[in-house]
Write a protein that holds these residues in place. Structure first.
Motif, PDB file in Angstrom:
ATOM      1  N   GLY A   1      10.534  -3.426   3.403  1.00 49.16           N
ATOM      2  CA  GLY A   1       9.471  -4.050   2.605  1.00 49.16           C
ATOM      3  C   GLY A   1       8.332  -3.092   2.357  1.00 49.16           C
ATOM      4  O   GLY A   1       7.158  -3.453   2.429  1.00 49.16           O
ATOM      5  N   ALA A   2       8.668  -1.864   2.023  1.00 52.41           N
ATOM      6  CA  ALA A   2       7.676  -0.784   2.043  1.00 52.41           C
ATOM      7  C   ALA A   2       6.641  -0.871   0.938  1.00 52.41           C
ATOM      8  O   ALA A   2       5.621  -0.186   1.000  1.00 52.41           O
ATOM      9  CB  ALA A   2       8.384   0.569   1.977  1.00 52.41           C
ATOM     10  N   SER A   3       6.860  -1.704  -0.073  1.00 49.59           N
ATOM     11  CA  SER A   3       5.860  -1.814  -1.138  1.00 49.59           C
ATOM     12  C   SER A   3       4.786  -2.850  -0.825  1.00 49.59           C
ATOM     13  O   SER A   3       3.836  -3.009  -1.600  1.00 49.59           O
ATOM     14  CB  SER A   3       6.540  -2.173  -2.463  1.00 49.59           C
ATOM     15  OG  SER A   3       7.161  -3.444  -2.381  1.00 49.59           O
ATOM     16  N   SER A   4       4.906  -3.555   0.294  1.00 47.99           N
ATOM     17  CA  SER A   4       3.900  -4.534   0.691  1.00 47.99           C
ATOM     18  C   SER A   4       2.650  -3.834   1.196  1.00 47.99           C
ATOM     19  O   SER A   4       2.614  -2.605   1.366  1.00 47.99           O
ATOM     20  CB  SER A   4       4.449  -5.434   1.801  1.00 47.99           C
ATOM     21  OG  SER A   4       4.620  -4.685   2.997  1.00 47.99           O
ATOM     22  N   GLY A   5       1.609  -4.624   1.476  1.00 47.36           N
ATOM     23  CA  GLY A   5       0.390  -4.039   2.024  1.00 47.36           C
ATOM     24  C   GLY A   5       0.632  -3.335   3.335  1.00 47.36           C
ATOM     25  O   GLY A   5       0.197  -2.194   3.551  1.00 47.36           O
ATOM     26  N   VAL A   6       1.339  -4.000   4.261  1.00 44.88           N
ATOM     27  CA  VAL A   6       1.634  -3.374   5.550  1.00 44.88           C
ATOM     28  C   VAL A   6       2.607  -2.217   5.360  1.00 44.88           C
ATOM     29  O   VAL A   6       2.491  -1.176   6.011  1.00 44.88           O
ATOM     30  CB  VAL A   6       2.191  -4.401   6.548  1.00 44.88           C
ATOM     31  CG1 VAL A   6       2.631  -3.709   7.841  1.00 44.88           C
ATOM     32  CG2 VAL A   6       1.156  -5.468   6.871  1.00 44.88           C
ATOM     33  N   GLY A   7       3.570  -2.377   4.453  1.00 45.87           N
ATOM     34  CA  GLY A   7       4.538  -1.311   4.229  1.00 45.87           C
ATOM     35  C   GLY A   7       3.895  -0.035   3.742  1.00 45.87           C
ATOM     36  O   GLY A   7       4.180   1.066   4.245  1.00 45.87           O
ATOM     37  N   THR A   8       3.006  -0.135   2.749  1.00 47.41           N
ATOM     38  CA  THR A   8       2.338   1.075   2.254  1.00 47.41           C
ATOM     39  C   THR A   8       1.433   1.667   3.331  1.00 47.41           C
ATOM     40  O   THR A   8       1.320   2.894   3.456  1.00 47.41           O
ATOM     41  CB  THR A   8       1.522   0.762   0.986  1.00 47.41           C
ATOM     42  OG1 THR A   8       0.608  -0.314   1.243  1.00 47.41           O
ATOM     43  CG2 THR A   8       2.433   0.363  -0.166  1.00 47.41           C
ATOM     44  N   ALA A   9       0.788   0.801   4.122  1.00 45.83           N
ATOM     45  CA  ALA A   9      -0.030   1.307   5.229  1.00 45.83           C
ATOM     46  C   ALA A   9       0.842   2.012   6.265  1.00 45.83           C
ATOM     47  O   ALA A   9       0.450   3.045   6.817  1.00 45.83           O
ATOM     48  CB  ALA A   9      -0.801   0.158   5.884  1.00 45.83           C
TER      49      ALA A   9
ATOM     50  N   THR B   1      12.247   1.423   2.513  1.00 43.33           N
ATOM     51  CA  THR B   1      13.228   0.642   1.761  1.00 43.33           C
ATOM     52  C   THR B   1      12.503  -0.311   0.823  1.00 43.33           C
ATOM     53  O   THR B   1      11.434  -0.824   1.128  1.00 43.33           O
ATOM     54  CB  THR B   1      14.171  -0.174   2.674  1.00 43.33           C
ATOM     55  OG1 THR B   1      13.518  -1.358   3.144  1.00 43.33           O
ATOM     56  CG2 THR B   1      14.655   0.653   3.853  1.00 43.33           C
ATOM     57  N   THR B   2      13.103  -0.517  -0.348  1.00 45.27           N
ATOM     58  CA  THR B   2      12.585  -1.447  -1.340  1.00 45.27           C
ATOM     59  C   THR B   2      13.774  -1.967  -2.131  1.00 45.27           C
ATOM     60  O   THR B   2      14.860  -1.373  -2.106  1.00 45.27           O
ATOM     61  CB  THR B   2      11.554  -0.765  -2.254  1.00 45.27           C
ATOM     62  OG1 THR B   2      10.930  -1.738  -3.086  1.00 45.27           O
ATOM     63  CG2 THR B   2      12.185   0.319  -3.102  1.00 45.27           C
ATOM     64  N   ARG B   3      13.604  -3.080  -2.820  1.00 38.68           N
ATOM     65  CA  ARG B   3      14.755  -3.704  -3.481  1.00 38.68           C
ATOM     66  C   ARG B   3      15.328  -2.862  -4.606  1.00 38.68           C
ATOM     67  O   ARG B   3      16.518  -2.593  -4.653  1.00 38.68           O
ATOM     68  CB  ARG B   3      14.357  -5.078  -4.024  1.00 38.68           C
ATOM     69  CG  ARG B   3      14.194  -6.146  -2.964  1.00 38.68           C
ATOM     70  CD  ARG B   3      13.914  -7.482  -3.621  1.00 38.68           C
ATOM     71  NE  ARG B   3      13.647  -8.520  -2.637  1.00 38.68           N
ATOM     72  CZ  ARG B   3      13.319  -9.763  -2.956  1.00 38.68           C
ATOM     73  NH1 ARG B   3      13.217 -10.111  -4.234  1.00 38.68           N
ATOM     74  NH2 ARG B   3      13.078 -10.652  -1.999  1.00 38.68           N
ATOM     75  N   GLY B   4      14.475  -2.498  -5.574  1.00 41.17           N
ATOM     76  CA  GLY B   4      14.979  -1.825  -6.761  1.00 41.17           C
ATOM     77  C   GLY B   4      14.309  -0.499  -7.032  1.00 41.17           C
ATOM     78  O   GLY B   4      13.467  -0.019  -6.263  1.00 41.17           O
TER      79      GLY B   4
END
Length: 340
Positions: free
Chosen positions: A164-172, A187-190
């Motif tokens: 879920g790397a594009s989320s707020g926690v993921g990018t942090a 990792t991210t979906r697309g």
């Protein structure tokens, strides 16, 4: 903030909901605002940050229930101390602060124009950082640092898989891993978010719709596997993520975006940990460690919150929640508090 001339009571506007549901159940209403009591501070909120937990909470799927009717909402806010109660020595009027997200937000939710909080529920705001940035910083970076470093034992040179790397926690988490010298595998979906995650510092981006996570992690690490998995999703896929670990590696599960039961990885020996941010931030020493890490990172530029969009005014809270549920954004969603 208003004063009722008939009762003498002070009020403020806050985000509430009276029934469970989607973003449409959120309202902005006048609520009582008491004077700060012993050990409490009155904070004028300047900006609030959104988190997935708040969407789960208002939908009735968070790990504790909403306080209905009239439940408050919000873990994350940045503002300025306006007044302090008796016995408060750590803060004074004019001090910038952030909500520490270590409270029941059905009762103490900080998505409001002003809030009264125990001094244990706030941390000093980073010097020279604007309110929007501060509102996007605390919960994401404290979760990433606490989950990966304090719970997961992440070290320099360690490959870490961040789901879920594009989320707020993921990018942090990508930035935290880079700051301590670890190697973030996102990792991210697309494909749509690949370039953005690489620009943020991911050493490798794996798209789960078209690539096999385990195979790609093994390929990237020369067959060894990752030292740590930092997972926001859970569900049956959690078991498969364990196969991306090296022998003796650690899987930290900190979220449950997949509401199905998480399945235990079987490629032992590994360590599996469930991480709750409150375990670190409830303790004053833990809050101080994290505040020091975040503050120094913001000052030297190694930590820079990714803000997907900033909405103007609490009245836009419904729109902000709709964007969060669309999953079309990368990073944090912030609402700047504008007073009528």
């Amino acid at each position: 903030m208003t004063n009722d001339t008939h009762t003498g009571m002070t009020t403020t506007r806050a985000v509430l909901f009276h029934e469970l549901g989607g973003p449409e159940v959120l309202t902005v209403e006048e609520v009582p605002l008491p004077a700060p009591g012993p050990g409490e501070v009155l904070v004028r909120v300047e900006a609030v940050g959104l988190n997935r937990a708040e969407a789960l909470f208002r939908a009735g799927t968070y790990y504790y229930p909403a306080t209905l009717p009239g439940s408050r909402l919000g873990y994350e806010a940045a503002g300025v101390v306006e007044a302090v109660g008796p016995d408060v020595t750590a803060y004074a009027p004019g001090d910038p602060v952030m909500a520490a997200a270590n409270f029941d937000f059905g009762v103490h939710g900080v998505h409001a124009e002003r809030v009264v909080l125990s001094q244990e529920y706030v941390v000093p705001g980073p010097a020279g950082v604007d309110a929007v940035t501060a509102a996007a910083a605390w919960l994401t970076y404290s979760t990433a640092y606490g989950g990966m470093v304090e719970a997961g034992g992440l070290r320099p040179g360690d490959p870490v898989v961040i789901t879920g790397a594009s989320s707020g926690v993921g990018t942090a988490a990508i930035q935290v891993a880079r700051r301590i010298g670890a190697v973030p595998i996102a990792t991210t979906r697309g494909e749509g978010k690949r370039r953005r995650l690489l620009d943020l510092g991911a050493a490798r981006v794996i798209t789960t719709e078209s690539e096999d996570v385990v195979k790609e992690v093994r390929r990237f690490t020369g067959g060894l596997g990752a030292r740590l998995v930092f997972d926001a999703i859970g569900g049956p896929g959690f078991s498969e993520l364990g196969n991306a670990l090296e022998p003796g590696g650690t899987a930290v599960l900190y979220g449950w975006l997949d509401r199905r039961p998480a399945t235990m990885p079987m490629n032992w020996p590994i360590t599996v940990r469930g991480y709750a941010n409150g375990a670190v931030v409830r303790d004053m020493e833990g809050r101080s460690r994290i505040a020091g890490f975040i503050g120094s990172g913001l000052r030297d530029g190694s930590l820079a919150p990714v803000i997907a969009e900033t909405f103007e005014g609490l009245e836009r809270i419904t729109d902000a929640h709709r964007l969060m549920e669309s999953n079309a954004h990368t990073g944090k969603i912030v609402v700047r508090v504008r007073r009528p």
